[in-house]
Design a protein around this motif. Structure first.
Motif, PDB file in Angstrom:
ATOM      1  N   HIS A   1       0.821  -1.204   0.000  1.00  0.00           N
ATOM      2  CA  HIS A   1       0.000   0.000   0.000  1.00  0.00           C
ATOM      3  C   HIS A   1       0.860   1.262   0.000  1.00  0.00           C
ATOM      4  CE1 HIS A   1      -4.136  -1.490   0.385  1.00  0.00           C
ATOM      5  NE2 HIS A   1      -3.696  -2.418   1.225  1.00  0.00           N
ATOM      6  N   LEU A   2       1.957   1.223   0.755  1.00  0.00           N
ATOM      7  CA  LEU A   2       2.810   2.408   0.842  1.00  0.00           C
ATOM      8  C   LEU A   2       3.416   2.743  -0.509  1.00  0.00           C
ATOM      9  CD1 LEU A   2       4.013   4.590   2.642  1.00  0.00           C
ATOM     10  CD2 LEU A   2       5.879   3.012   3.208  1.00  0.00           C
ATOM     11  N   GLY A   3       3.842   1.727  -1.233  1.00  0.00           N
ATOM     12  CA  GLY A   3       4.392   1.979  -2.563  1.00  0.00           C
ATOM     13  C   GLY A   3       3.345   2.535  -3.512  1.00  0.00           C
ATOM     14  N   ALA A   4       2.109   2.014  -3.415  1.00  0.00           N
ATOM     15  CA  ALA A   4       1.059   2.460  -4.322  1.00  0.00           C
ATOM     16  C   ALA A   4       0.576   3.866  -3.995  1.00  0.00           C
ATOM     17  CB  ALA A   4      -0.119   1.482  -4.267  1.00  0.00           C
ATOM     18  N   ILE A   5       0.487   4.196  -2.715  1.00  0.00           N
ATOM     19  CA  ILE A   5      -0.049   5.498  -2.353  1.00  0.00           C
ATOM     20  C   ILE A   5       0.923   6.623  -2.689  1.00  0.00           C
ATOM     21  CG2 ILE A   5       0.743   5.799   0.033  1.00  0.00           C
ATOM     22  CD1 ILE A   5      -2.261   6.481   0.683  1.00  0.00           C
TER      23      ILE A   5
ATOM     24  N   ARG B   1      -1.449  12.889   1.364  1.00  0.00           N
ATOM     25  CA  ARG B   1      -0.368  12.860   2.353  1.00  0.00           C
ATOM     26  C   ARG B   1      -0.853  12.346   3.698  1.00  0.00           C
ATOM     27  NH1 ARG B   1       2.539  18.689   0.919  1.00  0.00           N
ATOM     28  NH2 ARG B   1       3.730  17.940  -0.894  1.00  0.00           N
ATOM     29  N   LEU B   2      -2.081  12.677   4.073  1.00  0.00           N
ATOM     30  CA  LEU B   2      -2.639  12.169   5.320  1.00  0.00           C
ATOM     31  C   LEU B   2      -2.740  10.651   5.285  1.00  0.00           C
ATOM     32  CD1 LEU B   2      -4.100  12.607   8.055  1.00  0.00           C
ATOM     33  CD2 LEU B   2      -6.232  12.813   6.752  1.00  0.00           C
ATOM     34  N   LEU B   3      -3.260  10.119   4.188  1.00  0.00           N
ATOM     35  CA  LEU B   3      -3.386   8.677   4.063  1.00  0.00           C
ATOM     36  C   LEU B   3      -2.028   7.990   4.046  1.00  0.00           C
ATOM     37  CD1 LEU B   3      -6.214   8.664   1.357  1.00  0.00           C
ATOM     38  CD2 LEU B   3      -6.462   8.242   3.813  1.00  0.00           C
ATOM     39  N   LYS B   4      -1.087   8.613   3.346  1.00  0.00           N
ATOM     40  CA  LYS B   4       0.267   8.047   3.289  1.00  0.00           C
ATOM     41  C   LYS B   4       0.901   8.045   4.671  1.00  0.00           C
ATOM     42  CE  LYS B   4       4.877   8.759   1.340  1.00  0.00           C
ATOM     43  NZ  LYS B   4       5.770   9.675   0.606  1.00  0.00           N
ATOM     44  N   SER B   5       0.705   9.120   5.426  1.00  0.00           N
ATOM     45  CA  SER B   5       1.327   9.233   6.745  1.00  0.00           C
ATOM     46  C   SER B   5       0.892   8.119   7.679  1.00  0.00           C
ATOM     47  CB  SER B   5       0.977  10.597   7.351  1.00  0.00           C
ATOM     48  OG  SER B   5       1.473  10.703   8.665  1.00  0.00           O
TER      49      SER B   5
ATOM     50  N   ALA C   1       6.777   1.973   9.839  1.00  0.00           N
ATOM     51  CA  ALA C   1       7.923   2.327  10.672  1.00  0.00           C
ATOM     52  C   ALA C   1       7.891   1.612  12.015  1.00  0.00           C
ATOM     53  CB  ALA C   1       7.961   3.837  10.881  1.00  0.00           C
ATOM     54  N   ALA C   2       6.694   1.272  12.477  1.00  0.00           N
ATOM     55  CA  ALA C   2       6.558   0.563  13.754  1.00  0.00           C
ATOM     56  C   ALA C   2       6.715  -0.942  13.596  1.00  0.00           C
ATOM     57  CB  ALA C   2       5.200   0.882  14.373  1.00  0.00           C
ATOM     58  N   GLY C   3       7.036  -1.388  12.383  1.00  0.00           N
ATOM     59  CA  GLY C   3       7.313  -2.793  12.161  1.00  0.00           C
ATOM     60  C   GLY C   3       6.143  -3.626  11.666  1.00  0.00           C
ATOM     61  N   HIS C   4       5.095  -2.966  11.136  1.00  0.00           N
ATOM     62  CA  HIS C   4       3.897  -3.689  10.717  1.00  0.00           C
ATOM     63  C   HIS C   4       3.725  -3.725   9.201  1.00  0.00           C
ATOM     64  CE1 HIS C   4       2.912  -3.704  14.928  1.00  0.00           C
ATOM     65  NE2 HIS C   4       2.805  -2.382  14.975  1.00  0.00           N
TER      66      HIS C   4
ATOM     67  N   TYR D   1      -4.177  -3.972   5.582  1.00  0.00           N
ATOM     68  CA  TYR D   1      -4.631  -2.591   5.773  1.00  0.00           C
ATOM     69  C   TYR D   1      -5.412  -2.414   7.072  1.00  0.00           C
ATOM     70  CZ  TYR D   1      -6.110   2.088   4.394  1.00  0.00           C
ATOM     71  OH  TYR D   1      -6.298   3.458   4.337  1.00  0.00           O
ATOM     72  N   ALA D   2      -6.118  -3.439   7.522  1.00  0.00           N
ATOM     73  CA  ALA D   2      -6.928  -3.319   8.732  1.00  0.00           C
ATOM     74  C   ALA D   2      -6.079  -3.018   9.962  1.00  0.00           C
ATOM     75  CB  ALA D   2      -7.737  -4.597   8.955  1.00  0.00           C
ATOM     76  N   ARG D   3      -4.770  -3.241   9.902  1.00  0.00           N
ATOM     77  CA  ARG D   3      -3.865  -2.921  11.004  1.00  0.00           C
ATOM     78  C   ARG D   3      -3.968  -1.448  11.407  1.00  0.00           C
ATOM     79  NH1 ARG D   3      -0.787  -3.812  15.334  1.00  0.00           N
ATOM     80  NH2 ARG D   3      -0.332  -5.894  14.532  1.00  0.00           N
ATOM     81  N   LEU D   4      -4.336  -0.578  10.460  1.00  0.00           N
ATOM     82  CA  LEU D   4      -4.380   0.858  10.744  1.00  0.00           C
ATOM     83  C   LEU D   4      -5.436   1.217  11.783  1.00  0.00           C
ATOM     84  CD1 LEU D   4      -3.876   2.364   7.175  1.00  0.00           C
ATOM     85  CD2 LEU D   4      -2.166   1.818   8.921  1.00  0.00           C
ATOM     86  N   ILE D   5      -6.361   0.308  12.107  1.00  0.00           N
ATOM     87  CA  ILE D   5      -7.331   0.566  13.157  1.00  0.00           C
ATOM     88  C   ILE D   5      -6.621   0.822  14.480  1.00  0.00           C
ATOM     89  CG2 ILE D   5      -7.630  -1.882  13.740  1.00  0.00           C
ATOM     90  CD1 ILE D   5     -10.364   0.841  13.839  1.00  0.00           C
ATOM     91  N   GLU D   6      -5.466   0.194  14.666  1.00  0.00           N
ATOM     92  CA  GLU D   6      -4.747   0.355  15.925  1.00  0.00           C
ATOM     93  C   GLU D   6      -4.235   1.784  16.070  1.00  0.00           C
ATOM     94  OE1 GLU D   6      -4.966  -1.775  18.096  1.00  0.00           O
ATOM     95  OE2 GLU D   6      -5.401  -3.670  17.044  1.00  0.00           O
ATOM     96  N   SER D   7      -3.848   2.398  14.964  1.00  0.00           N
ATOM     97  CA  SER D   7      -3.410   3.790  15.005  1.00  0.00           C
ATOM     98  C   SER D   7      -4.581   4.715  15.324  1.00  0.00           C
ATOM     99  CB  SER D   7      -2.776   4.179  13.659  1.00  0.00           C
ATOM    100  OG  SER D   7      -2.413   5.539  13.660  1.00  0.00           O
ATOM    101  N   VAL D   8      -5.729   4.427  14.725  1.00  0.00           N
ATOM    102  CA  VAL D   8      -6.926   5.231  15.006  1.00  0.00           C
ATOM    103  C   VAL D   8      -7.282   5.125  16.494  1.00  0.00           C
ATOM    104  CG1 VAL D   8      -9.374   5.545  14.498  1.00  0.00           C
ATOM    105  CG2 VAL D   8      -7.794   4.943  12.657  1.00  0.00           C
ATOM    106  N   ARG D   9      -7.259   3.917  17.015  1.00  0.00           N
ATOM    107  CA  ARG D   9      -7.606   3.709  18.409  1.00  0.00           C
ATOM    108  C   ARG D   9      -6.609   4.378  19.367  1.00  0.00           C
ATOM    109  NH1 ARG D   9      -8.950  -2.750  17.656  1.00  0.00           N
ATOM    110  NH2 ARG D   9     -11.206  -2.528  17.278  1.00  0.00           N
ATOM    111  N   ALA D  10      -5.354   4.482  18.905  1.00  0.00           N
ATOM    112  CA  ALA D  10      -4.303   5.049  19.744  1.00  0.00           C
ATOM    113  C   ALA D  10      -4.155   6.558  19.543  1.00  0.00           C
ATOM    114  CB  ALA D  10      -2.975   4.357  19.454  1.00  0.00           C
ATOM    115  N   GLY D  11      -5.129   7.156  18.882  1.00  0.00           N
ATOM    116  CA  GLY D  11      -5.084   8.602  18.694  1.00  0.00           C
ATOM    117  C   GLY D  11      -4.086   9.060  17.657  1.00  0.00           C
ATOM    118  N   GLY D  12      -3.802   8.191  16.655  1.00  0.00           N
ATOM    119  CA  GLY D  12      -2.890   8.568  15.577  1.00  0.00           C
ATOM    120  C   GLY D  12      -1.488   8.035  15.758  1.00  0.00           C
ATOM    121  N   ARG D  13      -1.246   7.357  16.871  1.00  0.00           N
ATOM    122  CA  ARG D  13       0.076   6.773  17.095  1.00  0.00           C
ATOM    123  C   ARG D  13       0.057   5.332  16.605  1.00  0.00           C
ATOM    124  NH1 ARG D  13      -1.712   9.181  21.494  1.00  0.00           N
ATOM    125  NH2 ARG D  13      -2.187   7.204  22.511  1.00  0.00           N
TER     126      ARG D  13
END
Length: 288
Positions: free
Chosen positions: A234-238, A256-260, A267-270, A275-287
């Motif tokens: 996904h990172l390469g495509a975005i 850029r927001l989506l890419k970030s 960067a955190a090793g995931h 793609y569903a992994r990004l729910i953890e960032s949403v739950r953690a307030g963007g971290r």
């Protein structure tokens, strides 16, 4: 069924009109005069006061500007409402809905909180959803009447659920329309008309619906296999999305927001997760 509608803005007028169309004996009231004339001409009963309107029907629908307006109007009428069912179709927060339900229960009032997933012209169509939460007994008793307004979807006894779903679904709408506008601008910069791009975009949404159905159990389980595409992919495509937008002089904020969000997870090793992994960032307030 005798039904009362309190509040005759554009939505309240549409609700009352749909009830009349379905053959319900409908009483209407509005704080300012004159908004009920067309409805009265169609057979609605005009109430001179809110108390009279409440007393006319076992089922009372409120569609006002906000919850303060609802309580300002109905708190003094708690005795008149006792033993009746109030369906509050006023837009608000889950917390406001729960507070209103607590007030209603304490006053001996059946209570449903509702969310209208439509604009006024759609009211009365079975293709339109109206979400309800609160008293399951009241929902079962009046479901057939509420179906006059659109497809009634019951969400259980938590009175805040309808508002919670409403907020989440509107968030999806804004995000989807924002992505569509970015796509229209991107293709339009190369002289593709929005009317040509949009049918292809709509067809693509069927695939996106499939992704959501696939990812939902992953989110619930907290397991994010990269079977279809990893975050590295996904990172390469975005990056192409970001580049194409910037190269055409478009606002790159959304790409850029989506890419970030993807970059942080990688960067955190995931990077090997889906793609569903990004729910953890949403739950953690963007971290990540």
């Amino acid at each position: 069924m005798k039904v009362t509608v309190l509040g005759l803005g554009s939505m309240g007028t549409a609700l009352a009109g749909a009830l009349l169309e379905a053959g319900h004996e409908t009483t209407v009231w509005n704080r300012s005069a004159g908004k009920d004339e067309a409805l009265v001409a169609r057979g609605a009963a005009r109430a001179a006061t809110a108390a009279e309107a409440v007393g006319a029907s076992p089922l009372v629908l409120a569609c006002l500007s906000d919850y303060d307006a609802v309580h300002g109007l109905l708190d003094p009428l708690a005795d008149e409402l006792r033993g009746r069912t109030l369906v509050n179709l006023t837009s608000g927060t889950p917390e406001q809905a729960r507070e209103s339900a607590s007030w209603a229960v304490g006053a001996g009032i059946g209570y449903l909180d509702g969310a209208i997933m439509s604009t006024p012209p759609g009211i009365g169509s079975p293709a339109v959803m109206l979400l309800y939460s609160g008293s399951s007994q009241a929902f079962a008793e009046y479901r057939e009447t509420l179906a006059s307004l659109g497809d009634p979807v019951g969400l259980g006894d938590d009175a805040g659920a309808a508002s919670l779903y409403d907020t989440a679904l509107l968030g999806m709408m804004w995000a989807t329309l924002g992505g569509w506008l970015q796509g229209v601008a991107l293709t339009g910069a190369d002289e593709v008309e929005a009317a040509a791009f949009t049918p292809v975009a709509i067809r693509w949404m069927a695939a996106v619906n499939g992704f959501m159905s696939t990812y939902a159990p992953q989110v619930d389980a907290g397991v994010y296999p990269g079977d279809d595409a990893t975050l590295d992919v996904h990172l390469g495509a975005i990056e192409h999305f970001v580049h194409a937008s910037a190269a055409r002089g478009l606002d790159p904020a959304l790409p850029r927001l989506l890419k970030s969000s993807i970059e942080q997870a990688v960067a955190a090793g995931h990077g090997g997760d889906g793609y569903a992994r990004l729910i953890e960032s949403v739950r953690a307030g963007g971290r990540a």
